[in-house]
Scaffold this motif. Structure first.
Motif, PDB file in Angstrom:
ATOM      1  N   MET A 193      -8.220   8.389  -3.581  1.00 14.83           N
ATOM      2  CA  MET A 193      -7.378   8.556  -4.772  1.00 14.83           C
ATOM      3  C   MET A 193      -8.231   8.939  -5.971  1.00 14.83           C
ATOM      4  SD  MET A 193      -3.951   7.290  -4.775  1.00 14.83           S
ATOM      5  CE  MET A 193      -3.820   6.097  -6.082  1.00 14.83           C
ATOM      6  N   ARG A 194      -7.816   9.990  -6.641  1.00 15.33           N
ATOM      7  CA  ARG A 194      -8.571  10.433  -7.806  1.00 15.33           C
ATOM      8  C   ARG A 194      -8.149   9.711  -9.093  1.00 15.33           C
ATOM      9  NH1 ARG A 194     -10.613  15.768  -7.593  1.00 15.33           N
ATOM     10  NH2 ARG A 194     -10.696  15.849  -9.848  1.00 15.33           N
ATOM     11  N   LEU A 195      -6.907   9.239  -9.118  1.00 11.96           N
ATOM     12  CA  LEU A 195      -6.443   8.595 -10.342  1.00 11.96           C
ATOM     13  C   LEU A 195      -6.755   7.106 -10.297  1.00 11.96           C
ATOM     14  CD1 LEU A 195      -2.954  10.173 -11.084  1.00 11.96           C
ATOM     15  CD2 LEU A 195      -5.165  10.730 -12.069  1.00 11.96           C
ATOM     16  N   ASN A 196      -7.289   6.601 -11.387  1.00 13.85           N
ATOM     17  CA  ASN A 196      -7.654   5.192 -11.388  1.00 13.85           C
ATOM     18  C   ASN A 196      -6.670   4.320 -12.144  1.00 13.85           C
ATOM     19  OD1 ASN A 196      -9.962   5.566  -9.887  1.00 13.85           O
ATOM     20  ND2 ASN A 196     -11.073   6.308 -11.691  1.00 13.85           N
ATOM     21  N   SER A 197      -5.531   4.888 -12.471  1.00 14.97           N
ATOM     22  CA  SER A 197      -4.589   4.110 -13.266  1.00 14.97           C
ATOM     23  C   SER A 197      -4.086   2.898 -12.483  1.00 14.97           C
ATOM     24  CB  SER A 197      -3.415   5.009 -13.667  1.00 14.97           C
ATOM     25  OG  SER A 197      -2.217   4.507 -13.183  1.00 14.97           O
ATOM     26  N   PRO A 198      -4.004   1.752 -13.144  1.00 17.04           N
ATOM     27  CA  PRO A 198      -3.543   0.539 -12.442  1.00 17.04           C
ATOM     28  C   PRO A 198      -2.147   0.722 -11.864  1.00 17.04           C
ATOM     29  CG  PRO A 198      -4.296   0.029 -14.684  1.00 17.04           C
ATOM     30  CD  PRO A 198      -4.353   1.516 -14.537  1.00 17.04           C
ATOM     31  N   ARG A 199      -1.291   1.437 -12.570  1.00 16.00           N
ATOM     32  CA  ARG A 199       0.077   1.613 -12.082  1.00 16.00           C
ATOM     33  C   ARG A 199       0.097   2.442 -10.799  1.00 16.00           C
ATOM     34  NH1 ARG A 199       2.398   2.618 -16.810  1.00 16.00           N
ATOM     35  NH2 ARG A 199       2.965   0.484 -17.196  1.00 16.00           N
ATOM     36  N   MET A 200      -0.721   3.491 -10.774  1.00 18.00           N
ATOM     37  CA  MET A 200      -0.792   4.324  -9.571  1.00 18.00           C
ATOM     38  C   MET A 200      -1.328   3.515  -8.389  1.00 18.00           C
ATOM     39  SD  MET A 200       0.045   7.223  -8.557  1.00 18.00           S
ATOM     40  CE  MET A 200       0.231   8.345  -9.907  1.00 18.00           C
ATOM     41  N   THR A 201      -2.284   2.649  -8.683  1.00 20.46           N
ATOM     42  CA  THR A 201      -2.845   1.812  -7.613  1.00 20.46           C
ATOM     43  C   THR A 201      -1.781   0.877  -7.044  1.00 20.46           C
ATOM     44  OG1 THR A 201      -4.943   1.904  -8.760  1.00 20.46           O
ATOM     45  CG2 THR A 201      -4.742   0.206  -7.087  1.00 20.46           C
ATOM     46  N   VAL A 202      -0.948   0.333  -7.920  1.00 14.98           N
ATOM     47  CA  VAL A 202       0.128  -0.555  -7.455  1.00 14.98           C
ATOM     48  C   VAL A 202       1.063   0.218  -6.520  1.00 14.98           C
ATOM     49  CG1 VAL A 202       2.213  -1.788  -8.195  1.00 14.98           C
ATOM     50  CG2 VAL A 202       0.079  -2.101  -9.448  1.00 14.98           C
ATOM     51  N   ILE A 203       1.455   1.419  -6.935  1.00 14.64           N
ATOM     52  CA  ILE A 203       2.377   2.221  -6.106  1.00 14.64           C
ATOM     53  C   ILE A 203       1.697   2.561  -4.778  1.00 14.64           C
ATOM     54  CG2 ILE A 203       3.762   4.321  -5.915  1.00 14.64           C
ATOM     55  CD1 ILE A 203       3.912   4.534  -8.890  1.00 14.64           C
ATOM     56  N   TYR A 204       0.454   3.015  -4.863  1.00 17.74           N
ATOM     57  CA  TYR A 204      -0.280   3.443  -3.665  1.00 17.74           C
ATOM     58  C   TYR A 204      -0.365   2.286  -2.649  1.00 17.74           C
ATOM     59  CZ  TYR A 204      -4.045   5.219  -0.733  1.00 17.74           C
ATOM     60  OH  TYR A 204      -4.792   5.630   0.348  1.00 17.74           O
ATOM     61  N   ASN A 205      -0.758   1.119  -3.139  1.00 20.24           N
ATOM     62  CA  ASN A 205      -0.915  -0.026  -2.235  1.00 20.24           C
ATOM     63  C   ASN A 205       0.424  -0.428  -1.607  1.00 20.24           C
ATOM     64  OD1 ASN A 205      -3.618  -0.070  -2.695  1.00 20.24           O
ATOM     65  ND2 ASN A 205      -3.540  -1.662  -4.270  1.00 20.24           N
ATOM     66  N   ALA A 206       1.480  -0.394  -2.405  1.00 20.05           N
ATOM     67  CA  ALA A 206       2.814  -0.743  -1.882  1.00 20.05           C
ATOM     68  C   ALA A 206       3.216   0.243  -0.779  1.00 20.05           C
ATOM     69  CB  ALA A 206       3.843  -0.740  -3.012  1.00 20.05           C
ATOM     70  N   CYS A 207       2.984   1.523  -1.020  1.00 17.16           N
ATOM     71  CA  CYS A 207       3.364   2.549  -0.023  1.00 17.16           C
ATOM     72  C   CYS A 207       2.532   2.407   1.249  1.00 17.16           C
ATOM     73  CB  CYS A 207       3.182   3.960  -0.591  1.00 17.16           C
ATOM     74  SG  CYS A 207       4.412   4.360  -1.827  1.00 17.16           S
ATOM     75  N   MET A 208       1.235   2.153   1.098  1.00 23.55           N
ATOM     76  CA  MET A 208       0.373   2.035   2.277  1.00 23.55           C
ATOM     77  C   MET A 208       0.792   0.831   3.121  1.00 23.55           C
ATOM     78  SD  MET A 208      -1.422   4.595   2.333  1.00 23.55           S
ATOM     79  CE  MET A 208      -0.738   5.732   1.168  1.00 23.55           C
ATOM     80  N   LYS A 209       1.099  -0.269   2.444  1.00 23.52           N
ATOM     81  CA  LYS A 209       1.509  -1.461   3.177  1.00 23.52           C
ATOM     82  C   LYS A 209       2.821  -1.191   3.928  1.00 23.52           C
ATOM     83  CE  LYS A 209       1.923  -6.417   2.729  1.00 23.52           C
ATOM     84  NZ  LYS A 209       1.946  -7.572   1.863  1.00 23.52           N
ATOM     85  N   ALA A 210       3.783  -0.594   3.227  1.00 19.80           N
ATOM     86  CA  ALA A 210       5.093  -0.341   3.842  1.00 19.80           C
ATOM     87  C   ALA A 210       4.994   0.679   4.975  1.00 19.80           C
ATOM     88  CB  ALA A 210       6.064   0.162   2.780  1.00 19.80           C
ATOM     89  N   SER A 211       4.072   1.607   4.853  1.00 19.88           N
ATOM     90  CA  SER A 211       4.009   2.689   5.846  1.00 19.88           C
ATOM     91  C   SER A 211       3.568   2.183   7.225  1.00 19.88           C
ATOM     92  CB  SER A 211       3.075   3.802   5.379  1.00 19.88           C
ATOM     93  OG  SER A 211       1.743   3.343   5.401  1.00 19.88           O
ATOM     94  N   LYS A 212       2.861   1.060   7.266  1.00 18.44           N
ATOM     95  CA  LYS A 212       2.379   0.552   8.558  1.00 18.44           C
ATOM     96  C   LYS A 212       3.559   0.243   9.484  1.00 18.44           C
ATOM     97  CE  LYS A 212      -2.176  -1.064   7.312  1.00 18.44           C
ATOM     98  NZ  LYS A 212      -2.226  -0.944   5.844  1.00 18.44           N
ATOM     99  N   SER A 213       4.557  -0.488   8.948  1.00 16.16           N
ATOM    100  CA  SER A 213       5.704  -0.800   9.811  1.00 16.16           C
ATOM    101  C   SER A 213       6.570   0.437  10.028  1.00 16.16           C
ATOM    102  CB  SER A 213       6.523  -1.955   9.230  1.00 16.16           C
ATOM    103  OG  SER A 213       7.136  -1.573   8.031  1.00 16.16           O
ATOM    104  N   LEU A 214       6.573   1.321   9.032  1.00 23.94           N
ATOM    105  CA  LEU A 214       7.370   2.551   9.172  1.00 23.94           C
ATOM    106  C   LEU A 214       6.837   3.425  10.310  1.00 23.94           C
ATOM    107  CD1 LEU A 214       9.718   4.090   7.904  1.00 23.94           C
ATOM    108  CD2 LEU A 214       8.116   5.137   6.304  1.00 23.94           C
ATOM    109  N   ILE A 215       5.536   3.532  10.386  1.00 19.57           N
ATOM    110  CA  ILE A 215       4.915   4.330  11.457  1.00 19.57           C
ATOM    111  C   ILE A 215       5.215   3.690  12.820  1.00 19.57           C
ATOM    112  CG2 ILE A 215       2.687   5.062  12.449  1.00 19.57           C
ATOM    113  CD1 ILE A 215       1.696   5.282   9.482  1.00 19.57           C
TER     114      ILE A 215
END
Ligand code: LIP
Length: 267
Positions: free
Chosen positions: A1-23
């Motif tokens: 990830m190139r953006l270091n914004s805390p908000r982007m990190t929150v979204i990114y982490n939420a999506c990565m966590k959710a994607s595990k069960s989705l896959i």
């Protein structure tokens, strides 16, 4: 990830966590329970599970923020200034049919404007994201819209007509006519979020679709704008006003495509 914004990190982490069960769910698609919400709009257990994980993560970071999400609706409704807009699976029909083209989409809206968003395609492992004023990114690289300035040299993507459209025949006619009229290839891939992301990345030159829900396009709005694209919401006319008609282009072919689409409406 190139953006270091805390908000982007929150979204990114939420999506990565959710994607595990989705896959995992995608791998076992035939075992999923499917219930019909409408002819072209299905709710799956995977959809709900993905949504639950994303919401839990986002609420952990900001318990007071508003949420608008496809399956659950609204949370913390009173907070209009800070709101997450979530589509746990954009491209549900693809997902249900084992077609590997769908995405998680999360946008963040501040005082009515989408200022940050991320769209994650878990099967191709492709992440599109942007934050207002910081540019748009695909995985770790900066992206820009294409430079094509003639419709006839372009490649377009649309959602086309919906089964439950209030203007079913008109929209269907429009799709057929535009495909003939613009003399450019038109694709229909079944995910608004990825359609917009692909325009942002220069893979397509324009995307349009009528009667979309806000969660389908929220994250895509900031990603496309930050990539240099142009987005216009076409007046709804007789259709349900909670739905959006979106025309999103690389900006160079905006006028030409809009003219072609509007010509369809008055024909
Ligand atoms: C879908 C969109 C798709 C559109 C469908 C639907 P969902 O979203 O992304 O492009 O044509 O009608 O709205 O329901 O999969 O989140």
């Amino acid at each position: 990830m190139r953006l270091n914004s805390p908000r982007m990190t929150v979204i990114y982490n939420a999506c990565m966590k959710a994607s595990k069960s989705l896959i995992r769910d995608f791998g076992e698609i035939e075992k999923l329970q499917v219930s019909a919400k409408g002819p072209a709009d299905f709710v799956t257990t995977a959809d709900k599970r993905t949504e639950k994980i994303i919401i839990e993560e986002l609420l952990k970071a900001h318990p007071d923020y508003g949420i608008l999400s496809e399956e659950i609706g609204e949370i913390n409704k009173e907070n209009k200034d800070h709101r997450w807009i979530i589509d746990p699976i954009d491209g549900t029909l693809n997902f249900l049919n084992g077609i590997p083209h769908f995405a998680i989409s999360v946008g963040y809206e501040e005082k009515g404007e989408i200022v940050c968003g991320l769209i994650f395609d878990p099967i191709k492992n492709e992440t599109f994201f942007a934050e207002k004023g910081s540019g748009a990114f695909f995985n770790n690289s900066r992206i820009r819209v294409s430079k094509k300035n003639k419709l006839k040299n372009s490649i377009l993507v649309t959602g086309g007509p919906k089964f439950n459209s209030s203007k079913k025949n008109d929209i269907f006619q429009e799709y057929i006519k535009i495909s003939n009229l613009v003399d450019a290839p038109v694709r229909k891939f079944g995910s608004a979020a990825l359609g917009m992301s692909y325009v942002a990345a220069g893979r397509f030159d324009a995307y349009w679709e009528w009667e979309l829900n806000y969660w389908d396009i929220a994250a895509g709005i900031v990603i496309l704008k930050e990539a240099g694209g142009f987005i216009e919401f076409i007046e709804p006319g007789t259709i349900n006003s909670t739905k959006r008609n979106i025309l999103a282009t690389n900006s160079s072919i905006q006028d030409e495509l809009k003219a072609a689409l509007i010509k369809k409406n008055i024909e």
